[in-house]
Write a protein that holds these residues in place. Sequence first.
Motif, PDB file in Angstrom:
ATOM      1  N   ILE A 262      -4.562  10.372  -9.254  1.00 46.95           N
ATOM      2  CA  ILE A 262      -3.887   9.233  -9.878  1.00 46.95           C
ATOM      3  C   ILE A 262      -2.597   9.745 -10.508  1.00 46.95           C
ATOM      4  CG2 ILE A 262      -3.993   7.545 -11.759  1.00 46.95           C
ATOM      5  CD1 ILE A 262      -6.977   7.299 -11.244  1.00 46.95           C
TER       6      ILE A 262
ATOM      7  N   ASP B  22      -1.776  -2.305  -6.269  1.00 43.75           N
ATOM      8  CA  ASP B  22      -1.250  -0.975  -5.935  1.00 43.75           C
ATOM      9  C   ASP B  22      -0.852  -0.214  -7.195  1.00 43.75           C
ATOM     10  OD1 ASP B  22      -1.626  -1.414  -3.250  1.00 43.75           O
ATOM     11  OD2 ASP B  22       0.429  -2.075  -2.881  1.00 43.75           O
ATOM     12  N   GLU B  23      -0.338  -0.920  -8.184  1.00 43.96           N
ATOM     13  CA  GLU B  23       0.026  -0.329  -9.465  1.00 43.96           C
ATOM     14  C   GLU B  23      -0.814  -0.993 -10.548  1.00 43.96           C
ATOM     15  OE1 GLU B  23       4.228  -0.833  -9.787  1.00 43.96           O
ATOM     16  OE2 GLU B  23       4.663   0.578  -8.153  1.00 43.96           O
TER      17      GLU B  23
ATOM     18  N   ARG C 219      -0.903   4.685 -10.143  1.00 38.67           N
ATOM     19  CA  ARG C 219      -1.253   4.394  -8.750  1.00 38.67           C
ATOM     20  C   ARG C 219      -2.034   5.579  -8.192  1.00 38.67           C
ATOM     21  NH1 ARG C 219       5.028   4.658  -7.034  1.00 38.67           N
ATOM     22  NH2 ARG C 219       5.329   6.907  -7.271  1.00 38.67           N
ATOM     23  N   PHE C 220      -2.805   5.313  -7.146  1.00 41.78           N
ATOM     24  CA  PHE C 220      -3.496   6.391  -6.439  1.00 41.78           C
ATOM     25  C   PHE C 220      -2.490   7.091  -5.526  1.00 41.78           C
ATOM     26  CE2 PHE C 220      -7.067   3.719  -7.630  1.00 41.78           C
ATOM     27  CZ  PHE C 220      -8.035   4.647  -7.973  1.00 41.78           C
TER      28      PHE C 220
ATOM     29  N   LEU D  58      -8.352  -0.187 -14.304  1.00 42.55           N
ATOM     30  CA  LEU D  58      -9.263   0.715 -13.601  1.00 42.55           C
ATOM     31  C   LEU D  58     -10.565   0.854 -14.380  1.00 42.55           C
ATOM     32  CD1 LEU D  58     -10.041   2.783 -11.458  1.00 42.55           C
ATOM     33  CD2 LEU D  58      -8.731   4.498 -12.714  1.00 42.55           C
TER      34      LEU D  58
ATOM     35  N   THR E  40     -12.457   7.354  -4.491  1.00 42.10           N
ATOM     36  CA  THR E  40     -11.346   6.511  -4.942  1.00 42.10           C
ATOM     37  C   THR E  40     -11.463   5.093  -4.398  1.00 42.10           C
ATOM     38  OG1 THR E  40      -9.988   7.286  -3.079  1.00 42.10           O
ATOM     39  CG2 THR E  40      -9.768   8.471  -5.161  1.00 42.10           C
TER      40      THR E  40
ATOM     41  N   LYS F 192      -9.619   1.732  -5.571  1.00 38.20           N
ATOM     42  CA  LYS F 192      -8.277   1.270  -5.202  1.00 38.20           C
ATOM     43  C   LYS F 192      -8.325   0.036  -4.307  1.00 38.20           C
ATOM     44  CE  LYS F 192      -7.756   4.596  -1.379  1.00 38.20           C
ATOM     45  NZ  LYS F 192      -6.989   5.785  -0.923  1.00 38.20           N
ATOM     46  N   ASN F 193      -9.455  -0.204  -3.641  1.00 44.23           N
ATOM     47  CA  ASN F 193      -9.595  -1.412  -2.826  1.00 44.23           C
ATOM     48  C   ASN F 193      -9.702  -2.670  -3.677  1.00 44.23           C
ATOM     49  OD1 ASN F 193      -9.718   0.176  -0.478  1.00 44.23           O
ATOM     50  ND2 ASN F 193     -11.924   0.416  -0.667  1.00 44.23           N
TER      51      ASN F 193
END
Length: 251
Positions: free
Chosen positions: A213, A177-178, A233-234, A184, A169, A172-173
């Motif tokens: 997710i 955040d959303e 979001r994750f 993605l 994952t 996500k960096n």
Amino acid sequence: MTKKYRTPDGYTADIAVFTIVTEESKPFTPPDMSLNLLLIERAKWNTEGELNTEGGKWALPGGFVGVHENALQAAVRELKEETGIDCVHMKHFGIYDEPGRDNRGWIISNAHYAIISEEDLREMNANDDASAVKLVNIHDVLQLELAFDHRQIICDALSVIKRELLQTTAAKNLLQDEFTYSELQAVLSTVTKDPAILNEQAFARKIKSLPFIEKVEGKTTQRTSKKATQLYRFNEVEVVKPIYTGRYQER
């Protein structure tokens, strides 16, 4: 007493810092993203006023490991000294010890990598042994005249980054955040041409089935479409590789 084994002439740490650069796009359209690598231009003269080894060439940030530190500590210090970037989470991925890789002697290097957001690189500036620092599109990096064996290190780091983005994952960096599914998708498409990811409809279906997710209930955006698009979001599900066919467990 004659030494039976050869002793290295130096011990260094090199750092491959990757980020995603988002190009300006038209409103209501998916982002156009590219994978970039942080490079420094080695100063022509060192701090002692002597010609610097491989001076004027582009290179990964890095330098010699100090007497009272390990390679990871040296990598963190050198990255800050040469580029001004601090508080970066790094991982080790390789050791480079081929005789002749450095004309100063048999120098062994520990290579590290980091994946960070473009926002965290906005304050970068060249210092110490670096006369310049810049982000370079990964497709252009290997066209440059690179110092030492950094071409090989970069190629190896790129393989590691591809696995990280596609099997963990780590994306996500590089996202808010959303995010929308197309944001993605744009991140992942910087390292793969897999039809399962590039096909918009297939990826939109896939993202809804991934346990790590989750949908952000009641929240949409028009960042990537005139039509309100669902935000995701994750979550805290820990991924056990491989990411698309493997097992997952709750933390």
